[in-house]
Enzyme design. Sequence first.
Site, PDB file in Angstrom:
ATOM      1  N   ASN A 152       1.791  -1.571 -14.979  1.00 21.22           N
ATOM      2  CA  ASN A 152       3.238  -1.550 -14.737  1.00 21.22           C
ATOM      3  C   ASN A 152       3.704  -2.689 -13.836  1.00 21.22           C
ATOM      4  O   ASN A 152       4.760  -2.606 -13.222  1.00 21.22           O
ATOM      5  CB  ASN A 152       3.668  -0.185 -14.185  1.00 21.22           C
ATOM      6  CG  ASN A 152       2.831   0.237 -12.994  1.00 21.22           C
ATOM      7  OD1 ASN A 152       2.136  -0.591 -12.407  1.00 21.22           O
ATOM      8  ND2 ASN A 152       2.902   1.498 -12.628  1.00 21.22           N
ATOM      9  N   ARG A 290       4.636   0.439  -1.065  1.00 23.76           N
ATOM     10  CA  ARG A 290       4.452   1.816  -0.626  1.00 23.76           C
ATOM     11  C   ARG A 290       5.334   2.053   0.588  1.00 23.76           C
ATOM     12  O   ARG A 290       5.388   1.218   1.497  1.00 23.76           O
ATOM     13  CB  ARG A 290       2.987   2.108  -0.258  1.00 23.76           C
ATOM     14  CG  ARG A 290       2.068   2.299  -1.455  1.00 23.76           C
ATOM     15  CD  ARG A 290       2.424   3.522  -2.306  1.00 23.76           C
ATOM     16  NE  ARG A 290       1.606   3.656  -3.497  1.00 23.76           N
ATOM     17  CZ  ARG A 290       1.989   3.293  -4.726  1.00 23.76           C
ATOM     18  NH1 ARG A 290       3.181   2.767  -4.916  1.00 23.76           N
ATOM     19  NH2 ARG A 290       1.193   3.477  -5.746  1.00 23.76           N
ATOM     20  N   GLN A 319       6.493  11.712  -0.810  1.00 30.20           N
ATOM     21  CA  GLN A 319       7.156  11.849  -2.122  1.00 30.20           C
ATOM     22  C   GLN A 319       6.882  13.211  -2.737  1.00 30.20           C
ATOM     23  O   GLN A 319       5.726  13.631  -2.732  1.00 30.20           O
ATOM     24  CB  GLN A 319       6.671  10.733  -3.051  1.00 30.20           C
ATOM     25  CG  GLN A 319       7.178   9.381  -2.603  1.00 30.20           C
ATOM     26  CD  GLN A 319       6.906   8.258  -3.598  1.00 30.20           C
ATOM     27  OE1 GLN A 319       7.288   7.139  -3.366  1.00 30.20           O
ATOM     28  NE2 GLN A 319       6.254   8.539  -4.689  1.00 30.20           N
ATOM     29  N   HIS A 343      11.153   6.982  -6.837  1.00 29.43           N
ATOM     30  CA  HIS A 343      10.020   6.131  -7.247  1.00 29.43           C
ATOM     31  C   HIS A 343       9.949   6.053  -8.783  1.00 29.43           C
ATOM     32  O   HIS A 343       9.354   6.913  -9.422  1.00 29.43           O
ATOM     33  CB  HIS A 343       8.726   6.747  -6.694  1.00 29.43           C
ATOM     34  CG  HIS A 343       7.545   5.858  -6.829  1.00 29.43           C
ATOM     35  ND1 HIS A 343       6.330   6.156  -6.256  1.00 29.43           N
ATOM     36  CD2 HIS A 343       7.362   4.671  -7.461  1.00 29.43           C
ATOM     37  CE1 HIS A 343       5.457   5.203  -6.534  1.00 29.43           C
ATOM     38  NE2 HIS A 343       6.062   4.294  -7.279  1.00 29.43           N
TER      39      HIS A 343
HETATM   40  P1  NAI Z   1      -3.005  -6.434  -6.856  1.00 33.91           P
HETATM   41  O1  NAI Z   1      -4.285  -5.797  -6.450  1.00 33.91           O
HETATM   42  O2  NAI Z   1      -2.968  -7.267  -8.082  1.00 33.91           O
HETATM   43  O3  NAI Z   1      -2.465  -7.338  -5.644  1.00 33.91           O
HETATM   44  C1  NAI Z   1      -2.363  -6.897  -4.345  1.00 33.91           C
HETATM   45  C2  NAI Z   1      -2.480  -8.095  -3.417  1.00 33.91           C
HETATM   46  O4  NAI Z   1      -2.152  -7.671  -2.087  1.00 33.91           O
HETATM   47  C3  NAI Z   1      -3.899  -8.676  -3.384  1.00 33.91           C
HETATM   48  O5  NAI Z   1      -3.855 -10.060  -3.682  1.00 33.91           O
HETATM   49  C4  NAI Z   1      -4.344  -8.433  -1.942  1.00 33.91           C
HETATM   50  O6  NAI Z   1      -5.197  -9.433  -1.452  1.00 33.91           O
HETATM   51  C5  NAI Z   1      -3.014  -8.414  -1.219  1.00 33.91           C
HETATM   52  N1  NAI Z   1      -3.059  -7.775   0.101  1.00 33.91           N
HETATM   53  C6  NAI Z   1      -3.732  -6.677   0.494  1.00 33.91           C
HETATM   54  N2  NAI Z   1      -3.522  -6.460   1.796  1.00 33.91           N
HETATM   55  C7  NAI Z   1      -2.704  -7.435   2.242  1.00 33.91           C
HETATM   56  C8  NAI Z   1      -2.147  -7.745   3.510  1.00 33.91           C
HETATM   57  N3  NAI Z   1      -2.426  -7.005   4.597  1.00 33.91           N
HETATM   58  N4  NAI Z   1      -1.329  -8.811   3.592  1.00 33.91           N
HETATM   59  C9  NAI Z   1      -1.078  -9.588   2.498  1.00 33.91           C
HETATM   60  N5  NAI Z   1      -1.601  -9.361   1.297  1.00 33.91           N
HETATM   61  C10 NAI Z   1      -2.397  -8.278   1.165  1.00 33.91           C
HETATM   62  O7  NAI Z   1      -1.957  -5.247  -6.917  1.00 33.91           O
HETATM   63  P2  NAI Z   1      -0.556  -5.203  -7.706  1.00 33.91           P
HETATM   64  O8  NAI Z   1      -0.766  -4.787  -9.097  1.00 33.91           O
HETATM   65  O9  NAI Z   1       0.176  -6.466  -7.427  1.00 33.91           O
HETATM   66  O10 NAI Z   1       0.138  -3.984  -6.952  1.00 33.91           O
HETATM   67  C11 NAI Z   1       0.401  -4.049  -5.552  1.00 33.91           C
HETATM   68  C12 NAI Z   1       0.882  -2.708  -5.043  1.00 33.91           C
HETATM   69  O11 NAI Z   1       2.168  -2.423  -5.580  1.00 33.91           O
HETATM   70  C13 NAI Z   1       0.028  -1.511  -5.481  1.00 33.91           C
HETATM   71  O12 NAI Z   1      -1.115  -1.348  -4.681  1.00 33.91           O
HETATM   72  C14 NAI Z   1       0.997  -0.385  -5.319  1.00 33.91           C
HETATM   73  O13 NAI Z   1       0.966   0.110  -3.999  1.00 33.91           O
HETATM   74  C15 NAI Z   1       2.360  -1.021  -5.585  1.00 33.91           C
HETATM   75  N6  NAI Z   1       2.903  -0.598  -6.891  1.00 33.91           N
HETATM   76  C16 NAI Z   1       4.098   0.078  -6.912  1.00 33.91           C
HETATM   77  C17 NAI Z   1       4.614   0.548  -8.096  1.00 33.91           C
HETATM   78  C18 NAI Z   1       5.943   1.236  -8.144  1.00 33.91           C
HETATM   79  O14 NAI Z   1       6.250   1.912  -9.119  1.00 33.91           O
HETATM   80  N7  NAI Z   1       6.767   1.108  -7.140  1.00 33.91           N
HETATM   81  C19 NAI Z   1       3.891   0.396  -9.364  1.00 33.91           C
HETATM   82  C20 NAI Z   1       2.703  -0.433  -9.258  1.00 33.91           C
HETATM   83  C21 NAI Z   1       2.220  -0.858  -8.044  1.00 33.91           C
END
Ligand code: NAI
Length: 404
Positions: A152, A290, A319, A343
């Site tokens: 997503n 989040r 949530q 959400h």
């Molecule tokens: P991803 O794993 O592709 O990318 C996450 C990035 O965040 C990674 O490059 C990681 O190194 C970086 N990261 C981790 N800790 C960090 C920090 N302290 N400072 C800076 N960068 C940091 O994940 P993706 O697919 O981009 O998703 C990210 C987040 O988005 C998910 O973990 C989820 O919490 C949220 N999400 C929310 C959705 C919604 O419906 N609102 C749906 C999908 C994801």
Amino acid sequence: TRLISTHRTLTSPRLVNQNINSARTLNFSTTSSNMVKVLAVLYKGGQAAQEEPRLLGTIENSLGISDWLKKEGHEFIVTDDKEGPNSEFQKHIADAEILVTTPFHPGYLTADLIEKAKNLKLCVTAGVGSDHIDLNAANKKNITVAEVSGSNVVSVAEHVVMSILLLVRNFVPAHEQIIADDWNVAQIARNAYDLEGKVVGTVGCGRIGYRVLERLQGFNCKELLWFDYTDLPEDKKKAEFKRVEKLEDMLAKCDVVTINCPLHEKTKGLFNDELISKMKKGAWLVNTARGAICDRNAVKKALESGHLNGYAGDVWDVQPSPKNHPWRHAFNTLGGGNGMVPHYSGTTLDAQARYANGAKDIIQRYLAGKEQEPANLIVIDGDYASKAYGQREKKATGQKPAGP
Ligand code: NAI
């Protein structure tokens, strides 16, 4: 073997076996000897889910896997009842082998519950973001956690761009005037800007953060910045996307900040009073990552003091969000700047098809004893397979490539 769907409002036993679409409890018999108990905690869709079968993330449509699991002879419990010791979730987690959850209506799998989950082997997140599971506790018990990576990310990136625009252009108060039969251009225009010429930065430049920057390229922003401890792969680097080494340095430059990193020990409460004070006065903050990455009271205070001009997103620290959550009624000094929604950014109908298929694939692989797609693994064999849930000392088994 039984296939049972339950939800909080099931009170009438007359519903049982009357009609598959409206029934909440179904019983089946089978002779399978390899029966696996699968527990799914999903959100209640009600009438919407009955009218729209593509709402696959709901208890009613159960990710579209009920018939398949039934045919294979497995037990499938589906519920939205997830809070407290008497909830269906806590009752059935005691002997479930596979747990399917969704970030949209998270079944919080705490260390205590993991202790009680005697048969649990696999947690499947139907979507992206597995922070509602205590990942360290899962590691201690050798439980695998997998999510449908990428399912997503476009949906969220589009929502981020929309949220940035609606804050910068002061859309919500303008629309509220219309439905209140009002018309006052100056009152709106006094706080409406163009995105062109602004500095935008993402905290986390993985799949979503990167896609946000890509989508912003057409807006002629002054700078597109990113902060992440993981570098971009060489073939994804672009001169227009500038890496900033220190988060505070990026925040001091940004008119708009978008948060796109997972929730883990180092990001919980990251945007507190102190960090928000490092942001430019009058900046807009968008959080679709989040809720708990931002301190609820710090955000409200910063809006009321004028330090933030707006806050938008779809994620909440609990949530469903309680009625009295401060973000429901957090406004800037002009009474606007609130772009909060439930959400749903990652659960568009397009996204639901992808994460339902992906969740089925993960379960199918588990049942067939096949390897999981490396990119979907968060923890496995007692260690983190993903580099996205914080920088940590780890065994050399890391597989999931962070980044887009
Ligand atoms: P991803 O794993 O592709 O990318 C996450 C990035 O965040 C990674 O490059 C990681 O190194 C970086 N990261 C981790 N800790 C960090 C920090 N302290 N400072 C800076 N960068 C940091 O994940 P993706 O697919 O981009 O998703 C990210 C987040 O988005 C998910 O973990 C989820 O919490 C949220 N999400 C929310 C959705 C919604 O419906 N609102 C749906 C999908 C994801």
